[in-house]
Design a protein around this motif. Structure first.
Motif, PDB file in Angstrom:
ATOM      1  N   PHE A  66       0.861  -1.173   0.000  1.00 58.72           N
ATOM      2  CA  PHE A  66       0.000   0.000   0.000  1.00 58.72           C
ATOM      3  C   PHE A  66       0.911   1.240   0.000  1.00 58.72           C
ATOM      4  CE2 PHE A  66       0.529  -1.335   4.387  1.00 58.72           C
ATOM      5  CZ  PHE A  66       0.747  -0.161   5.098  1.00 58.72           C
ATOM      6  N   PRO A  67       0.441   2.370  -0.544  1.00 59.72           N
ATOM      7  CA  PRO A  67       1.344   3.485  -0.859  1.00 59.72           C
ATOM      8  C   PRO A  67       2.203   3.985   0.294  1.00 59.72           C
ATOM      9  CG  PRO A  67      -0.747   3.804  -1.966  1.00 59.72           C
ATOM     10  CD  PRO A  67      -0.921   2.598  -1.070  1.00 59.72           C
ATOM     11  N   THR A  68       1.643   4.170   1.493  1.00 60.37           N
ATOM     12  CA  THR A  68       2.459   4.731   2.573  1.00 60.37           C
ATOM     13  C   THR A  68       3.560   3.770   3.004  1.00 60.37           C
ATOM     14  OG1 THR A  68       0.729   4.033   4.132  1.00 60.37           O
ATOM     15  CG2 THR A  68       0.743   6.340   3.475  1.00 60.37           C
ATOM     16  N   ALA A  69       3.305   2.469   2.946  1.00 57.91           N
ATOM     17  CA  ALA A  69       4.347   1.505   3.278  1.00 57.91           C
ATOM     18  C   ALA A  69       5.437   1.504   2.221  1.00 57.91           C
ATOM     19  CB  ALA A  69       3.757   0.105   3.432  1.00 57.91           C
ATOM     20  N   ALA A  70       5.045   1.612   0.957  1.00 56.08           N
ATOM     21  CA  ALA A  70       6.040   1.641  -0.119  1.00 56.08           C
ATOM     22  C   ALA A  70       6.987   2.820   0.064  1.00 56.08           C
ATOM     23  CB  ALA A  70       5.336   1.711  -1.475  1.00 56.08           C
ATOM     24  N   VAL A  71       6.441   3.989   0.364  1.00 54.29           N
ATOM     25  CA  VAL A  71       7.268   5.185   0.541  1.00 54.29           C
ATOM     26  C   VAL A  71       8.131   5.061   1.798  1.00 54.29           C
ATOM     27  CG1 VAL A  71       7.201   7.671   1.003  1.00 54.29           C
ATOM     28  CG2 VAL A  71       5.678   6.671  -0.705  1.00 54.29           C
ATOM     29  N   ALA A  72       7.549   4.558   2.883  1.00 50.08           N
ATOM     30  CA  ALA A  72       8.264   4.507   4.154  1.00 50.08           C
ATOM     31  C   ALA A  72       9.371   3.463   4.177  1.00 50.08           C
ATOM     32  CB  ALA A  72       7.270   4.231   5.293  1.00 50.08           C
ATOM     33  N   PHE A  73       9.127   2.306   3.568  1.00 52.19           N
ATOM     34  CA  PHE A  73      10.079   1.201   3.667  1.00 52.19           C
ATOM     35  C   PHE A  73      11.126   1.185   2.560  1.00 52.19           C
ATOM     36  CE2 PHE A  73       6.755  -1.723   5.924  1.00 52.19           C
ATOM     37  CZ  PHE A  73       6.735  -0.840   7.000  1.00 52.19           C
ATOM     38  N   THR A 104       0.036  -0.875  -4.722  1.00 56.10           N
ATOM     39  CA  THR A 104      -1.195  -1.556  -5.090  1.00 56.10           C
ATOM     40  C   THR A 104      -2.380  -0.879  -4.434  1.00 56.10           C
ATOM     41  OG1 THR A 104      -2.240  -3.736  -5.237  1.00 56.10           O
ATOM     42  CG2 THR A 104      -1.219  -3.174  -3.152  1.00 56.10           C
ATOM     43  N   ARG A 105      -3.546  -1.185  -4.931  1.00 58.78           N
ATOM     44  CA  ARG A 105      -4.780  -0.641  -4.363  1.00 58.78           C
ATOM     45  C   ARG A 105      -5.158  -1.423  -3.112  1.00 58.78           C
ATOM     46  NH1 ARG A 105      -8.688  -1.146  -9.406  1.00 58.78           N
ATOM     47  NH2 ARG A 105      -7.707  -3.199  -9.291  1.00 58.78           N
ATOM     48  N   PRO A 106      -5.887  -0.793  -2.190  1.00 57.75           N
ATOM     49  CA  PRO A 106      -6.318  -1.507  -0.987  1.00 57.75           C
ATOM     50  C   PRO A 106      -7.087  -2.778  -1.336  1.00 57.75           C
ATOM     51  CG  PRO A 106      -6.761   0.842  -0.779  1.00 57.75           C
ATOM     52  CD  PRO A 106      -6.328   0.619  -2.191  1.00 57.75           C
ATOM     53  N   GLY A 107      -6.762  -3.853  -0.665  1.00 53.56           N
ATOM     54  CA  GLY A 107      -7.478  -5.108  -0.849  1.00 53.56           C
ATOM     55  C   GLY A 107      -6.916  -6.015  -1.912  1.00 53.56           C
ATOM     56  N   ASP A 108      -5.970  -5.504  -2.729  1.00 52.44           N
ATOM     57  CA  ASP A 108      -5.452  -6.316  -3.824  1.00 52.44           C
ATOM     58  C   ASP A 108      -4.270  -7.196  -3.424  1.00 52.44           C
ATOM     59  OD1 ASP A 108      -7.326  -5.407  -5.544  1.00 52.44           O
ATOM     60  OD2 ASP A 108      -6.003  -4.124  -6.724  1.00 52.44           O
ATOM     61  N   GLY A 109      -3.564  -6.825  -2.359  1.00 49.69           N
ATOM     62  CA  GLY A 109      -2.321  -7.507  -2.017  1.00 49.69           C
ATOM     63  C   GLY A 109      -2.478  -8.992  -1.760  1.00 49.69           C
ATOM     64  N   ILE A 110      -3.458  -9.364  -0.954  1.00 46.74           N
ATOM     65  CA  ILE A 110      -3.650 -10.778  -0.626  1.00 46.74           C
ATOM     66  C   ILE A 110      -3.986 -11.572  -1.876  1.00 46.74           C
ATOM     67  CG2 ILE A 110      -5.181 -12.393   0.576  1.00 46.74           C
ATOM     68  CD1 ILE A 110      -5.222 -10.490   2.915  1.00 46.74           C
ATOM     69  N   TRP A 144     -13.064  18.961   2.206  1.00 44.41           N
ATOM     70  CA  TRP A 144     -12.083  18.648   1.174  1.00 44.41           C
ATOM     71  C   TRP A 144     -11.809  17.159   1.159  1.00 44.41           C
ATOM     72  CZ3 TRP A 144     -11.650  22.822  -1.595  1.00 44.41           C
ATOM     73  CH2 TRP A 144     -11.704  24.082  -0.991  1.00 44.41           C
ATOM     74  N   GLU A 145     -11.887  16.557  -0.024  1.00 43.77           N
ATOM     75  CA  GLU A 145     -11.569  15.142  -0.194  1.00 43.77           C
ATOM     76  C   GLU A 145     -10.502  15.008  -1.270  1.00 43.77           C
ATOM     77  OE1 GLU A 145     -15.134  13.132  -1.226  1.00 43.77           O
ATOM     78  OE2 GLU A 145     -16.173  13.622   0.638  1.00 43.77           O
ATOM     79  N   PHE A 146      -9.447  14.252  -0.959  1.00 43.41           N
ATOM     80  CA  PHE A 146      -8.345  14.105  -1.897  1.00 43.41           C
ATOM     81  C   PHE A 146      -7.868  12.656  -1.904  1.00 43.41           C
ATOM     82  CE2 PHE A 146      -8.208  18.508  -0.503  1.00 43.41           C
ATOM     83  CZ  PHE A 146      -8.071  19.200  -1.707  1.00 43.41           C
ATOM     84  N   GLU A 147      -7.504  12.169  -3.071  1.00 45.06           N
ATOM     85  CA  GLU A 147      -6.874  10.861  -3.190  1.00 45.06           C
ATOM     86  C   GLU A 147      -5.420  10.984  -2.741  1.00 45.06           C
ATOM     87  OE1 GLU A 147      -7.951   7.939  -3.992  1.00 45.06           O
ATOM     88  OE2 GLU A 147      -9.838   8.210  -5.067  1.00 45.06           O
ATOM     89  N   GLY A 148      -4.989  10.110  -1.850  1.00 44.48           N
ATOM     90  CA  GLY A 148      -3.579  10.084  -1.462  1.00 44.48           C
ATOM     91  C   GLY A 148      -3.310  10.870  -0.201  1.00 44.48           C
ATOM     92  N   LEU A 149      -2.770  10.180   0.809  1.00 49.37           N
ATOM     93  CA  LEU A 149      -2.489  10.842   2.083  1.00 49.37           C
ATOM     94  C   LEU A 149      -1.394  11.889   1.942  1.00 49.37           C
ATOM     95  CD1 LEU A 149      -2.692   7.851   4.602  1.00 49.37           C
ATOM     96  CD2 LEU A 149      -4.458   9.497   3.963  1.00 49.37           C
ATOM     97  N   HIS A 150      -0.446  11.666   1.037  1.00 46.12           N
ATOM     98  CA  HIS A 150       0.636  12.634   0.878  1.00 46.12           C
ATOM     99  C   HIS A 150       0.126  13.939   0.271  1.00 46.12           C
ATOM    100  CE1 HIS A 150       3.644   9.906   2.297  1.00 46.12           C
ATOM    101  NE2 HIS A 150       3.297   8.990   1.399  1.00 46.12           N
ATOM    102  N   THR A 151      -0.881  13.856  -0.583  1.00 42.87           N
ATOM    103  CA  THR A 151      -1.506  15.066  -1.104  1.00 42.87           C
ATOM    104  C   THR A 151      -2.179  15.838   0.024  1.00 42.87           C
ATOM    105  OG1 THR A 151      -1.888  14.041  -3.259  1.00 42.87           O
ATOM    106  CG2 THR A 151      -3.245  15.955  -2.709  1.00 42.87           C
ATOM    107  N   ILE A 152      -2.876  15.121   0.880  1.00 44.81           N
ATOM    108  CA  ILE A 152      -3.552  15.754   2.020  1.00 44.81           C
ATOM    109  C   ILE A 152      -2.535  16.430   2.935  1.00 44.81           C
ATOM    110  CG2 ILE A 152      -4.878  15.265   4.113  1.00 44.81           C
ATOM    111  CD1 ILE A 152      -6.318  13.049   2.507  1.00 44.81           C
ATOM    112  N   LEU A 153      -1.423  15.763   3.216  1.00 46.62           N
ATOM    113  CA  LEU A 153      -0.412  16.335   4.102  1.00 46.62           C
ATOM    114  C   LEU A 153       0.207  17.592   3.499  1.00 46.62           C
ATOM    115  CD1 LEU A 153       1.332  13.054   5.329  1.00 46.62           C
ATOM    116  CD2 LEU A 153      -0.190  14.540   6.635  1.00 46.62           C
TER     117      LEU A 153
END
Length: 308
Positions: free
Chosen positions: A99-106, A127-133, A226-235
């Motif tokens: 998931f995006p935040t883990a990819a950036v952090a790790f 990947t999108r939420p729910g797709d990993g498994i 306000w609604e935005f895709e992506g937590l990094h955009t929100i931050l």
């Protein structure tokens, strides 16, 4: 001779229940899936699908072969793992989805650690939420990094998968650096923040649901303006003083400047972060060393308030 790639298609069809869903899951066109399953029927010399103008379902023979396909694919992977286990050198290609935040952090820690293995090719995808498994289960990737807000994902997952807990990721308050609540000696008062302009992910996203549950503890708040895709955009928008938000702490690992991060008192809202792989893959040296690197990366990342 039954071909393994087509057996994997049949097993996925058994899980998904339709050619369209199977095609979407594996990245094929529906016509390609239909053609491959028809070829498998000719190889098996028995009808595997009962087709109508609008749908298709497995015949009794198709169901039996789909069950065997899962066993066969598992045995093949086990055999490959046993063969590669005789080599102490991690080599080959390992694909990890996150998931995006883990990819950036790790990613930084993984690049340093796995760079010590020159014969290993490491691929990290978001990947999108729910797709990993699903991607791990059908063999698209070797390891998935997933987040779980419910606490129930591991117990509901297929038995052929193995989960490795990496960390707990609590929800934290994020405000602009100049916001009154940015001062560490000032108590966080959610009641006073109810009327602030909150920003969050779109409805249905787990982080949005967490924000709504947080505000419900103080009687709710006005609709998120306000609604935005992506937590990094929100931050980045919080850093510009446009509003405030609450996000999982791991989202701050990139070091967003211009914001202040505050723990939320008495808040139990958090997600669990896991690495997931197929049980048969764990013995492969390439997968084993990647799992160790992921675990170390999860321990290394310590999201802290960014500089003002």
């Amino acid at each position: 001779m039954l071909e393994l790639r087509r057996l994997r298609l049949l097993a996925e069809f058994a899980r998904r229940g339709s050619i369209a869903a199977t095609a979407a899951a594996l990245g094929y066109t529906p016509s390609a899936v239909s053609q491959q399953l028809a070829t498998l029927e000719r190889e098996a010399r028995v009808p595997l699908l009962d087709r109508t103008a609008r749908s298709a379902e497995l015949t009794d023979a198709g169901r039996r072969l789909a069950e065997r396909a899962e066993e066969i694919l598992g045995l093949v992977e086990t055999a490959e793992a046993e063969l590669s286990a005789h080599s102490d050198t991690p080599m080959g290609r390992v694909v990890v989805t996150a998931f995006p935040t883990a990819a950036v952090a790790f990613a930084p820690a993984l690049a340093r650690s796995l760079g010590e293995h020159p014969e290993l090719t490491f691929v990290l995808r978001q990947t999108r939420p729910g797709d990993g498994i699903r991607q791990v289960q059908n063999g698209e990737v070797d390891i998935a990094l997933i987040d779980d807000w419910t606490g129930k994902v591991p117990e509901q997952a297929p038995a052929a998968l193995e989960f490795f807990h990496l960390r707990r990721d609590p929800l934290v308050l994020v405000v602009p650096a100049a916001h009154p609540m940015s001062e560490p000696d000032r108590a966080v008062d959610l009641q006073r923040l109810r009327e602030e302009p909150w920003m969050a992910a779109p409805p249905g996203e787990p982080s949005r649901q967490a924000v709504e549950r947080l505000l419900d503890t103080v009687g709710g708040a006005r609709p998120v303006p306000w609604e935005f895709e992506g937590l990094h955009t929100i931050l980045s928008l919080v850093a510009r003083g446009i509003g405030i938000t609450a996000v999982p702490a791991l989202a701050l690992a990139a070091g967003d400047r211009g914001v202040a991060v505050r723990p939320i008192p008495d808040c139990a809202l958090a997600r669990e972060v896991y690495a997931v792989t197929r049980s048969a893959s764990v013995r492969r040296p390439s997968v084993a060393v990647t799992l160790r690197a992921i675990y170390a990366a999860a321990r290394e990342v310590q999201p802290v308030p960014a500089e003002k």
